[in-house]
Design a protein around this motif. Structure first.
Motif, PDB file in Angstrom:
ATOM      1  N   ARG A 182     -13.029   5.558  18.653  1.00 46.08           N
ATOM      2  CA  ARG A 182     -13.314   6.350  19.725  1.00 46.08           C
ATOM      3  C   ARG A 182     -12.718   5.337  21.449  1.00 46.08           C
ATOM      4  O   ARG A 182     -12.616   3.950  20.608  1.00 46.08           O
ATOM      5  N   LEU A 183     -11.720   6.286  22.111  1.00 51.84           N
ATOM      6  CA  LEU A 183     -11.596   5.187  22.882  1.00 51.84           C
ATOM      7  C   LEU A 183     -13.090   4.973  24.443  1.00 51.84           C
ATOM      8  O   LEU A 183     -13.118   5.525  24.855  1.00 51.84           O
ATOM      9  N   LEU A 184     -12.842   3.620  24.928  1.00 51.61           N
ATOM     10  CA  LEU A 184     -13.614   3.350  25.987  1.00 51.61           C
ATOM     11  C   LEU A 184     -13.021   3.314  27.583  1.00 51.61           C
ATOM     12  O   LEU A 184     -11.844   2.141  27.384  1.00 51.61           O
ATOM     13  N   CYS A 185     -12.831   4.013  27.689  1.00 55.83           N
ATOM     14  CA  CYS A 185     -11.999   4.385  28.984  1.00 55.83           C
ATOM     15  C   CYS A 185     -13.295   3.386  29.699  1.00 55.83           C
ATOM     16  O   CYS A 185     -13.991   4.210  30.712  1.00 55.83           O
ATOM     17  N   ASP A 186     -12.380   2.394  30.449  1.00 54.60           N
ATOM     18  CA  ASP A 186     -13.000   1.486  31.659  1.00 54.60           C
ATOM     19  C   ASP A 186     -12.228   1.852  32.855  1.00 54.60           C
ATOM     20  O   ASP A 186     -10.750   1.888  33.515  1.00 54.60           O
ATOM     21  N   LEU A 187     -13.366   2.643  33.917  1.00 53.82           N
ATOM     22  CA  LEU A 187     -12.746   3.004  35.390  1.00 53.82           C
ATOM     23  C   LEU A 187     -12.016   1.898  35.934  1.00 53.82           C
ATOM     24  O   LEU A 187     -11.615   2.629  37.005  1.00 53.82           O
ATOM     25  N   PHE A 188     -12.683   0.639  36.184  1.00 55.76           N
ATOM     26  CA  PHE A 188     -11.738   0.144  36.986  1.00 55.76           C
ATOM     27  C   PHE A 188     -10.403  -0.722  35.886  1.00 55.76           C
ATOM     28  O   PHE A 188      -9.460  -0.810  37.321  1.00 55.76           O
ATOM     29  N   HIS A 189     -10.295  -1.217  35.119  1.00 53.66           N
ATOM     30  CA  HIS A 189      -9.038  -1.295  34.276  1.00 53.66           C
ATOM     31  C   HIS A 189      -7.717   0.156  34.325  1.00 53.66           C
ATOM     32  O   HIS A 189      -7.127  -0.404  34.847  1.00 53.66           O
ATOM     33  N   LEU A 208     -12.192  10.527  23.799  1.00 46.83           N
ATOM     34  CA  LEU A 208     -13.272   9.922  24.888  1.00 46.83           C
ATOM     35  C   LEU A 208     -14.608   9.223  23.860  1.00 46.83           C
ATOM     36  O   LEU A 208     -14.805  10.398  23.332  1.00 46.83           O
ATOM     37  N   GLY A 209     -15.010   8.097  24.107  1.00 48.05           N
ATOM     38  CA  GLY A 209     -16.517   8.065  22.933  1.00 48.05           C
ATOM     39  C   GLY A 209     -17.245   7.262  24.160  1.00 48.05           C
ATOM     40  O   GLY A 209     -18.176   7.271  23.990  1.00 48.05           O
TER      41      GLY A 209
END
Ligand code: LER
Ligand code: MN
Length: 274
Positions: A182-189, A208-209
């Motif tokens: 699952r994807l880790l979406c980092d709002l900073f990146h 999305l995980g």
């Protein structure tokens, strides 16, 4: 959606994006006091982590382990899944696999972020992506034994040249044999790389995980210029039920960063907000 806050057990990452860094007991107690549902732990390694102490803290405070990071493998040992040396790749997978097993004890996923490495000089991009996919497949298969996914985090261009966007990460997923990543979406990146963060989250969809809940400047949500309303609307529309985990700088200090995160989390996720 659930709230979480980061805690590092690696002293040299204190200046990094981790809220708590003064030990497990302090971090769990502060997280519980502020109402966080989970703590995301960045351990030095599986062997150096006191799993029994964490179990006690989970029971005492009623706070769960949201995830375990594997990045100390890179920070401390320069291990990476895309090391051109096969022995180095094996060591990287083994290091992360031990954290997958540790996390599994807590029903928590492990994160592959900086351990992915990069396309190094003299290596074809295609070859590096194959190595990354091989590593993720093995770790995801191990994670499946614990009934948890493996989290893959794409990073901004200053940290890797492998996958910088949701689209890159989704293309990588197409290469995988396992469907347990699952994807880790980092709002900073994402603030650096995505033209539209909310649209990118929608594109991630059921992949999305986990979310790293950080503002544009990597401070706690509300201390930068990210517009969180469309982000949270997208997550709601996706029926995202995972963590918004504060992987942010302890600025101006851990307590204030944690309080600010919780205030933003409550405001954004209140019924009727957005
Ligand atoms: C690194 O910038 C980061 O976001 C971490 O979560 C990756 O391990
Ligand atoms: Mn992150």
């Amino acid at each position: 959606m659930k709230s979480a806050v980061t805690l590092t057990l690696v002293p040299e990452t204190r200046q990094g994006p981790f809220v708590f860094s003064s030990g497990l007991a302090d971090g769990f107690s502060a997280a519980a006091k502020l109402g966080f549902g989970g703590v995301e732990i960045f351990p030095a390694s599986a062997a150096e982590t006191e799993a029994g102490a964490i179990e006690e803290l989970v029971a005492t405070h009623g706070v769960r382990v949201a995830a375990f990071g594997t990045g100390a493998g890179w920070v401390r040992h320069r291990l990476r899944l895309t090391d051109p040396d096969p022995i180095g790749r094996r060591r990287a997978i083994d290091f992360a696999a031990q954290i997958v097993a540790l996390a599994g004890r807590f029903g928590a996923p492990a994160i592959i972020g900086s351990m992915q490495g990069r396309v190094e000089e003299g290596v074809e991009r295609e070859r590096a992506l194959e190595w990354l996919a091989e590593g993720l497949d093995e770790l995801a298969t191990r994670a499946e034994l614990h009934g948890v996914p493996l989290l893959y985090e794409f990073l901004n261009r200053y940290e890797t040249n492998l996958c910088n966007t949701t689209a890159d990460a989704l293309a990588l997923c197409q290469r995988l044999r396992s469907d347990n990543v699952r994807l880790l979406c980092d709002l900073f990146h994402m603030n650096i790389e995505e033209p539209d963060i909310a649209a990118a989250l929608r594109a991630a969809g059921s992949r999305l995980g986990h979310v790293h809940f950080a503002d544009s400047n990597r401070r706690a949500a509300g201390l930068g210029h990210t517009d969180f309303a469309p982000v949270v609307t997208a997550l709601r529309d996706l029926r995202y039920s995972g963590y918004l985990s504060a992987e942010v700088l302890a600025w101006p200090d851990p307590e204030t960063a944690a309080r600010q995160t919780m205030a933003s989390f409550r405001r954004l996720t209140a019924p009727g907000a957005g």
